[in-house]
Each structure stands twice: as structure tokens, then as C-alpha cells.
Motif scaffolding. Sequence first.
Motif, PDB file in Angstrom:
ATOM      1  N   SER A 107       0.826  -1.209   0.000  1.00 37.35           N
ATOM      2  CA  SER A 107       0.000   0.000   0.000  1.00 37.35           C
ATOM      3  C   SER A 107       0.860   1.259   0.000  1.00 37.35           C
ATOM      4  N   GLU A 108       1.962   1.266   0.780  1.00 35.05           N
ATOM      5  CA  GLU A 108       2.833   2.438   0.835  1.00 35.05           C
ATOM      6  C   GLU A 108       3.555   2.650  -0.497  1.00 35.05           C
ATOM      7  N   THR A 109       4.048   1.568  -1.089  1.00 38.33           N
ATOM      8  CA  THR A 109       4.726   1.662  -2.386  1.00 38.33           C
ATOM      9  C   THR A 109       3.772   2.145  -3.465  1.00 38.33           C
ATOM     10  N   SER A 110       2.582   1.559  -3.505  1.00 36.95           N
ATOM     11  CA  SER A 110       1.584   1.953  -4.508  1.00 36.95           C
ATOM     12  C   SER A 110       1.194   3.412  -4.349  1.00 36.95           C
ATOM     13  N   GLU A 111       1.071   3.862  -3.083  1.00 37.31           N
ATOM     14  CA  GLU A 111       0.693   5.258  -2.841  1.00 37.31           C
ATOM     15  C   GLU A 111       1.801   6.213  -3.294  1.00 37.31           C
ATOM     16  N   CYS A 112       3.046   5.858  -3.028  1.00 33.90           N
ATOM     17  CA  CYS A 112       4.172   6.684  -3.494  1.00 33.90           C
ATOM     18  C   CYS A 112       4.130   6.844  -5.011  1.00 33.90           C
ATOM     19  N   LEU A 113       3.923   5.739  -5.714  1.00 30.51           N
ATOM     20  CA  LEU A 113       3.905   5.756  -7.181  1.00 30.51           C
ATOM     21  C   LEU A 113       2.677   6.476  -7.715  1.00 30.51           C
ATOM     22  N   LEU A 114       1.521   6.254  -7.069  1.00 26.47           N
ATOM     23  CA  LEU A 114       0.291   6.920  -7.511  1.00 26.47           C
ATOM     24  C   LEU A 114       0.373   8.436  -7.335  1.00 26.47           C
ATOM     25  N   LEU A 115       0.968   8.883  -6.244  1.00 30.83           N
ATOM     26  CA  LEU A 115       1.126  10.323  -6.006  1.00 30.83           C
ATOM     27  C   LEU A 115       2.039  10.941  -7.061  1.00 30.83           C
ATOM     28  N   ALA A 116       3.055  10.188  -7.502  1.00 29.92           N
ATOM     29  CA  ALA A 116       3.936  10.667  -8.569  1.00 29.92           C
ATOM     30  C   ALA A 116       3.176  10.756  -9.890  1.00 29.92           C
ATOM     31  N   VAL A 117       2.356   9.747 -10.174  1.00 26.07           N
ATOM     32  CA  VAL A 117       1.550   9.753 -11.396  1.00 26.07           C
ATOM     33  C   VAL A 117       0.554  10.915 -11.385  1.00 26.07           C
ATOM     34  N   MET A 118      -0.037  11.178 -10.221  1.00 23.27           N
ATOM     35  CA  MET A 118      -0.991  12.283 -10.103  1.00 23.27           C
ATOM     36  C   MET A 118      -0.311  13.632 -10.293  1.00 23.27           C
ATOM     37  N   SER A 119       0.928  13.758  -9.828  1.00 17.98           N
ATOM     38  CA  SER A 119       1.657  15.015 -10.047  1.00 17.98           C
ATOM     39  C   SER A 119       1.974  15.199 -11.530  1.00 17.98           C
ATOM     40  N   TYR A 120       2.291  14.106 -12.202  1.00 18.98           N
ATOM     41  CA  TYR A 120       2.522  14.161 -13.655  1.00 18.98           C
ATOM     42  C   TYR A 120       1.248  14.564 -14.387  1.00 18.98           C
ATOM     43  N   ASP A 121       0.120  14.029 -13.945  1.00 25.46           N
ATOM     44  CA  ASP A 121      -1.178  14.384 -14.537  1.00 25.46           C
ATOM     45  C   ASP A 121      -1.448  15.879 -14.383  1.00 25.46           C
ATOM     46  N   ARG A 122      -1.190  16.433 -13.197  1.00 23.36           N
ATOM     47  CA  ARG A 122      -1.389  17.875 -12.961  1.00 23.36           C
ATOM     48  C   ARG A 122      -0.396  18.704 -13.788  1.00 23.36           C
ATOM     49  N   TYR A 123       0.814  18.190 -13.970  1.00 25.06           N
ATOM     50  CA  TYR A 123       1.813  18.876 -14.795  1.00 25.06           C
ATOM     51  C   TYR A 123       1.332  19.006 -16.237  1.00 25.06           C
ATOM     52  N   VAL A 124       0.825  17.915 -16.779  1.00 25.69           N
ATOM     53  CA  VAL A 124       0.337  17.936 -18.161  1.00 25.69           C
ATOM     54  C   VAL A 124      -0.875  18.854 -18.284  1.00 25.69           C
ATOM     55  N   ALA A 125      -1.787  18.797 -17.300  1.00 26.01           N
ATOM     56  CA  ALA A 125      -3.011  19.598 -17.350  1.00 26.01           C
ATOM     57  C   ALA A 125      -2.723  21.097 -17.309  1.00 26.01           C
ATOM     58  N   ILE A 126      -1.719  21.508 -16.540  1.00 20.92           N
ATOM     59  CA  ILE A 126      -1.441  22.939 -16.357  1.00 20.92           C
ATOM     60  C   ILE A 126      -0.384  23.448 -17.336  1.00 20.92           C
ATOM     61  N   CYS A 127       0.642  22.644 -17.588  1.00 17.45           N
ATOM     62  CA  CYS A 127       1.744  23.095 -18.446  1.00 17.45           C
ATOM     63  C   CYS A 127       1.525  22.787 -19.924  1.00 17.45           C
ATOM     64  N   ASN A 128       0.722  21.768 -20.228  1.00 18.75           N
ATOM     65  CA  ASN A 128       0.413  21.426 -21.626  1.00 18.75           C
ATOM     66  C   ASN A 128      -1.089  21.177 -21.802  1.00 18.75           C
ATOM     67  N   PRO A 129      -1.919  22.181 -21.505  1.00 21.27           N
ATOM     68  CA  PRO A 129      -3.376  21.962 -21.523  1.00 21.27           C
ATOM     69  C   PRO A 129      -3.937  21.573 -22.892  1.00 21.27           C
ATOM     70  N   LEU A 130      -3.340  22.090 -23.965  1.00 22.07           N
ATOM     71  CA  LEU A 130      -3.849  21.793 -25.307  1.00 22.07           C
ATOM     72  C   LEU A 130      -3.579  20.343 -25.714  1.00 22.07           C
ATOM     73  N   ARG A 131      -2.574  19.734 -25.113  1.00 15.25           N
ATOM     74  CA  ARG A 131      -2.231  18.351 -25.454  1.00 15.25           C
ATOM     75  C   ARG A 131      -2.696  17.366 -24.384  1.00 15.25           C
ATOM     76  N   TYR A 132      -3.420  17.859 -23.375  1.00 14.45           N
ATOM     77  CA  TYR A 132      -3.788  17.009 -22.238  1.00 14.45           C
ATOM     78  C   TYR A 132      -4.602  15.786 -22.666  1.00 14.45           C
ATOM     79  N   THR A 133      -5.634  16.005 -23.456  1.00 16.90           N
ATOM     80  CA  THR A 133      -6.504  14.887 -23.844  1.00 16.90           C
ATOM     81  C   THR A 133      -5.790  13.871 -24.734  1.00 16.90           C
ATOM     82  N   SER A 134      -4.817  14.335 -25.508  1.00 20.59           N
ATOM     83  CA  SER A 134      -4.089  13.403 -26.377  1.00 20.59           C
ATOM     84  C   SER A 134      -3.011  12.636 -25.612  1.00 20.59           C
TER      85      SER A 134
END
Length: 311
Positions: A107-134
Amino acid sequence: MQENNQTVVNEFFLLGFQSNKLSTMFLFCLLLVVYFGTICGNLLIITLVSTSKILHTPMYFFISQLSISDILLTTDIVPNMLHILLNNGGTITFIGCIVQFYFFCVSETSECLLLAVMSYDRYVAICNPLRYTSIMTWTHCLKLVTICWLLGFTIILSDNVSVSMLDFCGPNVIDHFFCDLVPLLSISCSDTFVVQLEIYLLSFPVAIIPSIIIIVSYVNIVSTILRIPSSTGRQKAFSTCSSHLIVVSIFYGTLFSVYVFPTRGQLSSISKDLSLLYTVFTPFINPIIYSLRNKDIKKAVQEVIVKPLFQ
């Protein structure tokens, strides 16, 4: 059982929180309420994300996976802790201890990795909004989540096997409320160098690399937000990642305090309090943080729960 003049330990005694009866009952009631709230809150998030079309986005999909991880963590720890509190300590078999430690690591390992994936998702949404859906397609999101869970279940297997092969020849008393790594190593009569080396090597893919991903993502996110000309636009952009940032700060703050920067003599006092924070209270407050001031969650609650009740 005697072997080579040493007693082979096949069960451990968990001390838990040694205090007076009134404090123990208060803590028991508090943890019982928190556990119930954790299960209900995270199940609500999972239900809303799976049934409401408003929440069919990558961000909420990742949040639902985080809720699954939180349920796994708190269910692995809290029921046995409640039993320990009621009995002022409790025994756990060697196999039960290793199994508890394994699912805690998962659970701790999965949470560490999921939080990293979620930060990447927010990075794409804010820094590359036009390419987010693709970029963040459902296929890509499923692959990322699958990788997180597969790594969570497999990457720490070697460490768990190594811990299970250690010799425990007494004492068998663990000054903690669950089978954690540090107290297990402290009572082992084997040489723990190999286990500690494995932990050090595993910390890179499990904690260090995800931390770097989160830091780099948020450096770019903050830089992008500061370049937004309007204050309304900056506030709106920051609000989309503020909840995640709070969860990351709490989770990594307590995790690093216990495992990366421990202080001498911390195990029996501060360490247990910090462990209680990230194993019990963090899974409880995560759904609250993500739903607080979240218009999409509120709309989903009205759509999935409130409206059917009045129809």
C-alpha cells in the motif's frame, strides 16, 4: 522449540500504546470512528468516480486508485491495532506479522507511485493543456495505474522474503502497534546488513524517484502558474493541484520523518505517533481534502446519492 541452544520465535507480542485505561479507551473509540470514516469516505470516492460521468476524468480516476490504496493500508493495520488496545497488547504469529508487513509495503509503495503519477497528470493539465486529452488517454492512464499496482505487489517481495528469512531467537516483544521494518530488524539475532542494503536500493524506485518526479512536476507547475497574467487564472490553476500538494506534503513528510531522517530513541515514542499519522489518519483525511471545496465531487454526490433519494 530449541535449536542450537537458541529459542526460535514463532510469534511476536505487540505492545501497542501502553497507557492508563481511560486513555486507552479514548484512543480505541477515536480509532474506531476514524477507521469507519476512512472506509466510508474512500468507498464513497470510489463509488462516485465509477458511477458519475462528471468524474470520468484521469484526475479522479487516480484519486479513486489512491482510495483503494488507503483502504488496503488502514484495513491491514487498524483492526489488529484495536484488538491490541482492548487487550493492552497482543500476539501475532510470525506468518501473520510477515503478511501484515507485506501488505503495508504494498500500500505504501503503490501510494508513493500513484502520487507521482498524479503530479505528472497535474503537470500535463497545467503546463500542456492543449495536449492534455491526447497525452492522458484512458489507455495511458490504465497503463500507469497497472504499473503502479504491479510494482507495488512485486518490487518489495525480495525485501519481505529477506525479512522472513531472518532469525528471531528472542526477545519477541515489539514496541509498536504493527509489524514495521525497524522494530523487526531491531529484535532479529541475524546479521541484517543484506536486508538494509536491499531497503537502501529499493528506496530509489519506491521513494526517491517518485519524489523527484513530484518536485520537478511542481517546479514546472508553479513556474507556469506564475506566468499566468490574471490573478483569477492563477487561482483557478492552483486550485486544481492544491489538494494533491497537501496530501503529498503530509504523506511524504511523515514517511521521511520515520524512515529517512529518524532520530535516536525515536522508535518507542515519536515514531509510533508519526506512524499512526500516516497509517490511520492520512487515509482518513485524504477523501476530505479531495472533496473539500470540490464542485465536481459535490455535483456527483447530488447526482448519485441525493437525487435518487428524493425521486
